[in-house]
Every structure is written in structure tokens, then in C-alpha cells.
Write a protein that holds these residues in place. Structure first.
Motif, PDB file in Angstrom:
ATOM      1  N   ARG A 114      -0.140  -7.731  58.641  1.00  0.00           N
ATOM      2  CA  ARG A 114       1.291  -8.020  58.809  1.00  0.00           C
ATOM      3  C   ARG A 114       1.525  -9.487  58.475  1.00  0.00           C
ATOM      4  O   ARG A 114       1.430 -10.359  59.328  1.00  0.00           O
ATOM      5  CB  ARG A 114       1.757  -7.712  60.236  1.00  0.00           C
ATOM      6  CG  ARG A 114       1.723  -6.234  60.576  1.00  0.00           C
ATOM      7  CD  ARG A 114       2.462  -5.903  61.865  1.00  0.00           C
ATOM      8  NE  ARG A 114       1.844  -6.520  63.020  1.00  0.00           N
ATOM      9  CZ  ARG A 114       2.458  -7.376  63.824  1.00  0.00           C
ATOM     10  NH1 ARG A 114       3.698  -7.739  63.584  1.00  0.00           N
ATOM     11  NH2 ARG A 114       1.838  -7.879  64.871  1.00  0.00           N
ATOM     12  N   LEU A 174      12.911  -6.472  68.520  1.00  0.00           N
ATOM     13  CA  LEU A 174      12.473  -5.375  67.662  1.00  0.00           C
ATOM     14  C   LEU A 174      11.339  -4.543  68.255  1.00  0.00           C
ATOM     15  O   LEU A 174      10.976  -3.510  67.703  1.00  0.00           O
ATOM     16  CB  LEU A 174      12.044  -5.919  66.293  1.00  0.00           C
ATOM     17  CG  LEU A 174      13.126  -6.663  65.505  1.00  0.00           C
ATOM     18  CD1 LEU A 174      12.566  -7.167  64.185  1.00  0.00           C
ATOM     19  CD2 LEU A 174      14.342  -5.774  65.265  1.00  0.00           C
ATOM     20  N   GLY A 175      10.766  -5.002  69.381  1.00  0.00           N
ATOM     21  CA  GLY A 175       9.678  -4.239  69.981  1.00  0.00           C
ATOM     22  C   GLY A 175       8.803  -5.107  70.865  1.00  0.00           C
ATOM     23  O   GLY A 175       9.219  -6.174  71.313  1.00  0.00           O
ATOM     24  N   ARG A 190       1.147  -3.203  68.340  1.00  0.00           N
ATOM     25  CA  ARG A 190       2.589  -3.441  68.270  1.00  0.00           C
ATOM     26  C   ARG A 190       3.330  -2.115  68.364  1.00  0.00           C
ATOM     27  O   ARG A 190       3.036  -1.177  67.631  1.00  0.00           O
ATOM     28  CB  ARG A 190       2.931  -4.130  66.945  1.00  0.00           C
ATOM     29  CG  ARG A 190       4.417  -4.270  66.649  1.00  0.00           C
ATOM     30  CD  ARG A 190       5.017  -5.453  67.311  1.00  0.00           C
ATOM     31  NE  ARG A 190       6.438  -5.603  66.989  1.00  0.00           N
ATOM     32  CZ  ARG A 190       7.225  -6.514  67.530  1.00  0.00           C
ATOM     33  NH1 ARG A 190       6.731  -7.371  68.403  1.00  0.00           N
ATOM     34  NH2 ARG A 190       8.496  -6.594  67.211  1.00  0.00           N
ATOM     35  N   PRO A 192       7.153  -0.753  67.994  1.00  0.00           N
ATOM     36  CA  PRO A 192       8.530  -1.105  67.634  1.00  0.00           C
ATOM     37  C   PRO A 192       9.543  -0.296  68.435  1.00  0.00           C
ATOM     38  O   PRO A 192       9.282   0.848  68.818  1.00  0.00           O
ATOM     39  CB  PRO A 192       8.596  -0.746  66.146  1.00  0.00           C
ATOM     40  CG  PRO A 192       7.624   0.383  66.003  1.00  0.00           C
ATOM     41  CD  PRO A 192       6.511   0.093  66.981  1.00  0.00           C
ATOM     42  N   ARG A 195      15.451   1.058  67.701  1.00  0.00           N
ATOM     43  CA  ARG A 195      16.570   0.274  67.178  1.00  0.00           C
ATOM     44  C   ARG A 195      16.517  -1.102  67.837  1.00  0.00           C
ATOM     45  O   ARG A 195      15.882  -1.277  68.872  1.00  0.00           O
ATOM     46  CB  ARG A 195      17.913   0.960  67.465  1.00  0.00           C
ATOM     47  CG  ARG A 195      18.169   1.232  68.933  1.00  0.00           C
ATOM     48  CD  ARG A 195      19.416   2.077  69.158  1.00  0.00           C
ATOM     49  NE  ARG A 195      19.651   2.310  70.583  1.00  0.00           N
ATOM     50  CZ  ARG A 195      19.042   3.257  71.296  1.00  0.00           C
ATOM     51  NH1 ARG A 195      18.171   4.054  70.712  1.00  0.00           N
ATOM     52  NH2 ARG A 195      19.319   3.408  72.581  1.00  0.00           N
ATOM     53  N   ALA A 196      17.180  -2.060  67.245  1.00  0.00           N
ATOM     54  CA  ALA A 196      17.122  -3.429  67.758  1.00  0.00           C
ATOM     55  C   ALA A 196      17.838  -3.554  69.097  1.00  0.00           C
ATOM     56  O   ALA A 196      18.856  -2.902  69.344  1.00  0.00           O
ATOM     57  CB  ALA A 196      17.742  -4.393  66.747  1.00  0.00           C
TER      58      ALA A 196
END
Length: 237
Positions: A114, A174-175, A190, A192, A195-196
Motif C-alpha cells: 500500500r 475510512l476504516g 486494515r 475499511p 462508507r466514509a
């Protein structure tokens, strides 16, 4: 060759780093050298950084010494001491303020596989993640009272079974990052959000939704029940 150093910094309204350096330091002399042009790179690591799996960003640009007028006009001393309240040396006569005045590049690494570059103009136009203001207490609450929910989400969304322990170590709009213990190994993952999130209420809603979806998975339910039984047996013993 220029020398590297561990330094403190603060950010101005454009996200450009402001430093307070001693004129006797080797890195200060490197910045002021006539052939360097103030070229520098600042690597900033995520909180709790341990290694290559953790996030970091590198700002590359030209660092210039600020005049006394600029320090006063832009309130750089107050800016720096707000970020570093114990920086008594900022008032010493042999310390000067510097700022990365021209940002040339921004390189971001979020962990394994990433990585990417961010345009300097995009970086300077962005805003602070709204979740950071309350991320720590939210993570503390999840880790203290809902660790089984985190394990459930890891198993359901990542497809990783047999996680014995899972703790949130980073949270943003975002997560979130989770530190997992599984079969004697500890690593980070990670997850996520679908949705934001823009508020604390959003974060709670999203985590509840993800937890409920995860607990609807029969395999997840079965594993959590077995894990709880093991913990109860260990307490009795």
C-alpha cells in the motif's frame, strides 16, 4: 553527505512543517550549506510505528531559515510551542526557526503493498481527518469492552479464522487498523469501512453494522462461543 536526525516539528495552516533547530546541530549546518539549497526530506511515522507494516509519509522539499519578522508575523514560535509545550529551548538565542517553504513531493506508505505518491497541491488543500479528535477513546472502548466484536469482524471481512486477540490501533474516516494475535504470531490488518465516516456517530453506526453482519455468520458465532468457553475454563483453572 548530509546527516539524518530525529526532530520535532509543527504544521502551519498549509500542512507545511515548521522546525526549531540549534545552529550547532549537524543537520542545521547541512541545511544552511551553500551547496544544499535547503533540500530535505521529513519522514513522519504513524503513532505506534513498529516496522514495515505500519504507515509513514515522507515530505520532500526546500527548508529555509525564517527571519525574525516571519517568525513574529506567522506566530511560528507559538505554533511550535503549542505542539511542543516543553520546548523551552525554542527561546534560546542559538535556536532558529525553519520551514519547508516549497513542497516538492509527498510519498505515502500505508503498509505492505500500500504505497503511492500524492501531489503537493492535493496535500496542501486537504484537511485533518475529522475522526482523529476522538479516535483514541473510541479505540479504547472497543478494546476494553468489545474485543470479541473486533475478532468477529476480522474473521468475517478478512476471512481469517482462529484469531485469539484483536485490538484497534488506528482509526480514521475510512476504516481502522487491527493488531491481531493468531497461532503465536502478531501482525496488523486494515479493515475499511463500507462508507466514509464524518462524525463519532457515523463511526459507531458503521462499527455496529459491521459487527452485526459479522455475527450473522454462523462460523464466526461458533468460533466466538468456543473462544469464550476456553477463556472461562482458563479462569476456573
Amino acid at each position: 553527505y548530509p546527516s539524518g536526525s530525529l526532530v520535532g516539528f509543527a504544521l502551519d495552516d498549509h500542512g507545511l512543517p515548521v522546525f526549531c533547530f540549534s545552529t550547532m546541530s549537524s543537520h542545521t549546518k547541512d541545511l544552511l550549506a551553500s551547496n544544499s539549497g535547503g533540500k530535505a526530506a521529513l519522514c513522519v511515522t504513524a503513532k505506534g510505528f513498529e516496522g514495515a507494516a505500519d504507515g509513514r509519509v515522507t515530505l520532500i522539499g526546500d527548508v529555509k531559515r525564517c527571519s525574525k519578522e516571519e517568525v513574529e508575523k506567522d506566530g511560528l514560535r507559538e505554533l511550535y510551542k503549542t505542539k511542543h509545550p516543553n520546548a523551552f529551548w525554542a527561546d534560546f538565542g542559538d535556536f532558529s526557526f525553519f520551514r519547508m517553504e516549497e513542497l516538492k513531493a509527498v510519498n505515502f506508505v500505508g503498509g505492505f503493498a500500500r504505497a503511492g505518491s500524492i501531489k503537493p497541491e492535493d496535500y496542501m488543500e486537504t484537511s485533518v481527518d475529522p475522526i482523529q479528535a476522538f479516535a483514541a477513546p473510541v479505540m479504547g472502548h472497543m478494546n476494553d469492552d468489545h474485543s470479541s466484536s473486533t475478532i468477529a469482524m476480522v474473521q468475517h471481512y478478512i476471512g481469517l479464522p482462529q484469531v485469539e486477540k484483536a485490538e484497534l490501533v488506528q482509526l480514521d474516516r475510512l476504516g481502522f487498523m487491527v493488531q491481531c494475535t493468531r497461532l503465536g504470531q502478531t501482525f496488523k490488518l486494515r479493515l475499511p469501512f463500507p462508507r466514509a465516516a464524518e462524525s463519532r456517530k457515523d463511526v459507531k453506526t458503521l462499527i455496529v453494522e459491521m459487527t452485526q453482519t459479522s455475527l450473522a455468520n454462523a462460523e464466526v458465532q461458533s468460533y466466538l462461543q468456543g473462544l469464550a468457553a476456553k477463556e472461562e475454563a482458563a479462569e476456573v483453572a
